[in-house]
Design a protein around this motif. Sequence first.
Motif, short mmCIF file in Angstrom:
data_model
loop_
_atom_site.label_atom_id
_atom_site.label_comp_id
_atom_site.label_asym_id
_atom_site.label_seq_id
_atom_site.Cartn_x
_atom_site.Cartn_y
_atom_site.Cartn_z
N ILE A 9 -2.98 25.30 -24.38
CA ILE A 9 -1.52 25.45 -24.60
C ILE A 9 -0.78 24.25 -24.01
N VAL A 10 0.24 23.79 -24.71
CA VAL A 10 1.16 22.82 -24.10
C VAL A 10 2.43 23.58 -23.75
N ARG A 146 -0.16 16.85 -16.56
CA ARG A 146 -1.33 17.72 -16.40
C ARG A 146 -1.23 18.36 -15.01
N VAL A 147 -1.23 19.67 -14.99
CA VAL A 147 -1.09 20.39 -13.71
C VAL A 147 -2.46 20.94 -13.32
N ILE A 148 -2.95 20.48 -12.18
CA ILE A 148 -4.29 20.89 -11.73
C ILE A 148 -4.12 21.87 -10.57
N SER A 149 -4.72 23.03 -10.74
CA SER A 149 -4.60 24.03 -9.66
C SER A 149 -5.98 24.59 -9.34
N THR A 160 -1.42 21.71 -19.44
CA THR A 160 -0.57 20.61 -19.89
C THR A 160 0.84 21.14 -20.12
N THR A 161 1.83 20.32 -19.76
CA THR A 161 3.22 20.77 -19.88
C THR A 161 4.14 19.58 -20.17
N ARG A 162 5.26 19.87 -20.81
CA ARG A 162 6.24 18.80 -21.06
C ARG A 162 7.08 18.51 -19.82
N ALA A 442 -4.81 15.93 -27.73
CA ALA A 442 -5.80 14.90 -27.99
C ALA A 442 -5.92 13.96 -26.80
N THR A 443 -4.76 13.56 -26.23
CA THR A 443 -4.80 12.64 -25.10
C THR A 443 -5.28 13.32 -23.83
N ALA A 444 -5.04 14.65 -23.74
CA ALA A 444 -5.42 15.35 -22.50
C ALA A 444 -6.91 15.58 -22.41
N SER A 445 -7.58 15.63 -23.53
CA SER A 445 -8.99 16.04 -23.48
C SER A 445 -9.90 14.88 -23.10
#
Length: 445
Positions: A9-10, A146-149, A160-162, A442-445
């Motif tokens: 999800i974005v 990109r939020v890493i938790s 991933t978030t705007r 696409a860019t996040a993966s």
Amino acid sequence: MTQAIASPIVHDLIGVGFGPSNLALAIALQERGATHGELDVLFLDKQATYSWHGNTLSTQSELQISFLKDLVTLRNPTSPYSFVNYLKHHGRLVDFINLGTFYPCRMEYNDYLRWVAGQFTAQSRYGEEVQFIEPVLHNQQVEALRVISRGSDGQQFVRTTRSVVVSAGGTPRIPEAFKALKGDHRVFHHSQYLSQMARQPCVNNQPMSIAIIGGGQSAAEAFIDLNDSFPSVQVDMILRGSALKPADDSPFVNEVFSPEFTDLVFQQNSVERERLVNEYHNTNYSVVDIDLIERIYGIFYRQKVSGIARHAFRTLTTVESATATANGIELAVRNNATGEVTVRIYDTVVLATGYERQMHRKLLAPLEEYLGEFEVDRNYKLITDERCKAGIYMQGFCQASHGLSDTLLSVLPIRADEIAGSLYEHGKQRGHSRSVAELLLATAS
Ligand SMILES: Cc1cc2nc3c(=O)[nH]c(=O)nc-3n(C[C@H](O)[C@H](O)[C@H](O)COP(=O)(O)OP(=O)(O)OC[C@H]3O[C@@H](n4cnc5c(N)ncnc54)[C@H](O)[C@@H]3O)c2cc1C
Ligand SMILES: NC(=O)c1ccc[n+]([C@@H]2O[C@H](COP(=O)([O-])OP(=O)(O)OC[C@H]3O[C@@H](n4cnc5c(N)ncnc54)[C@H](OP(=O)(O)O)[C@@H]3O)[C@@H](O)[C@H]2O)c1
């Protein structure tokens, strides 16, 4: 090592923390969503369940602000999320009116906040600590974040978030002399007060000597609780100042916590902003509610009458060093008036030494090159360089630009609405098309 779980999800917004600031924002976004279209929002909190400074909720602790400054009333007094509606739902409205106070106990306010949070379960995840917020790059632009938790079981999550809103609150301030004692359960910050006290021998009525370091509201509340709840405890209050000083909550001064004052502070240059924050420092920091000061004074006065000096009040005193020994925590303390240094030994030390506001720097470190000096616009949006297209907002880290209300509950409903408005504006400018989402994936993966 287990693989990170990456969500496809974005999101439109990920909130770091689900304390009062982001709760107020969740409500403001829900209100706006009804007319402007809903955003996809998720709030992450590291605590296992909802709790508002849960380890400090001693029985005597009261809210330091009118209940009318709840999550919504300043903006929308008809909201179902008001404190008054909470009282009505819990069958205590009449009883609360009979109390005749604007200041409920903090245990009740915690329950109110939890009741509201319980209505946003679909938008919240507990037990996840955000570690970093990274750029998602496309053509050298930060298109998203990109939020890493990490969960309490070590599981990592990647989302991933705007936009993000960092509302992670304060972190305990540990004086230099105590840093080496990290992990020793005999020394703890006031933010851990209840859970740490529950494991002390005085719970079983065994004699203990406890030092409280600091002279603010937390120190005063710890003193009252130790005095009232643990008859076998002897307390030394150790403060650098010469007296406990009252918090100025007189009505003209209290206007500094109005939304209009936020405008006034923000419109000033940095020198004047700093002057205004310093001028009203004694409304909030290193100060104590006058009622509590009077109670503490009364306790010490009765000691003089009885001749039994149970507690001591050590002003103008600096802790030079702290050493863990088998017999207790040894403090070398200097009397600032005489210069004399003495060594005292305590079973336990409570650090009521306040909070720092640095978490945003750590979480946003991977974005450093786009951020500059962490300056925000009027709507709490970080001013980034033009390569950063993602929105980064902060609550609770903007005292220098927005004034003393920023770390408090004072203007939550208004601030939340300002951020909500800015988020919708940001979304409009960037577009919410499916193709953008696909590109990001696409860019996040
Ligand atoms: C003991 C105490 C009493 C107070 N009483 C009052 C009062 O009566 N009136 C008033 O106006 N102000 C009071 N304050 C000030 C306080 O800052 C505000 O009341 C309020 O808590 C601010 O809300 P917040 O959501 O910004 O921060 P917080 O309430 O601190 O919430 C931050 C949340 O973020 C979570 N978090 C932190 N880091 C991460 C991470 N990396 N990942 C995920 N989650 C994270 C935390 O678990 C927490 O739930 C008090 C402060 C303290 C310490
Ligand atoms: N009931 C409630 O609503 C409630 C309860 C607790 C806290 N709070 C709120 O929480 C916020 C923080 O209050 P707080 O009392 O935790 O912190 P605080 O007001 O910042 O006070 C911290 C105290 O610790 C001292 N201190 C700081 N660093 C020290 C060091 N290195 N060595 C020795 N002493 C040191 C300070 O001394 P100096 O003055 O010398 O710097 C000060 O007396 C405030 O907004 C307060 O209103 C509210």
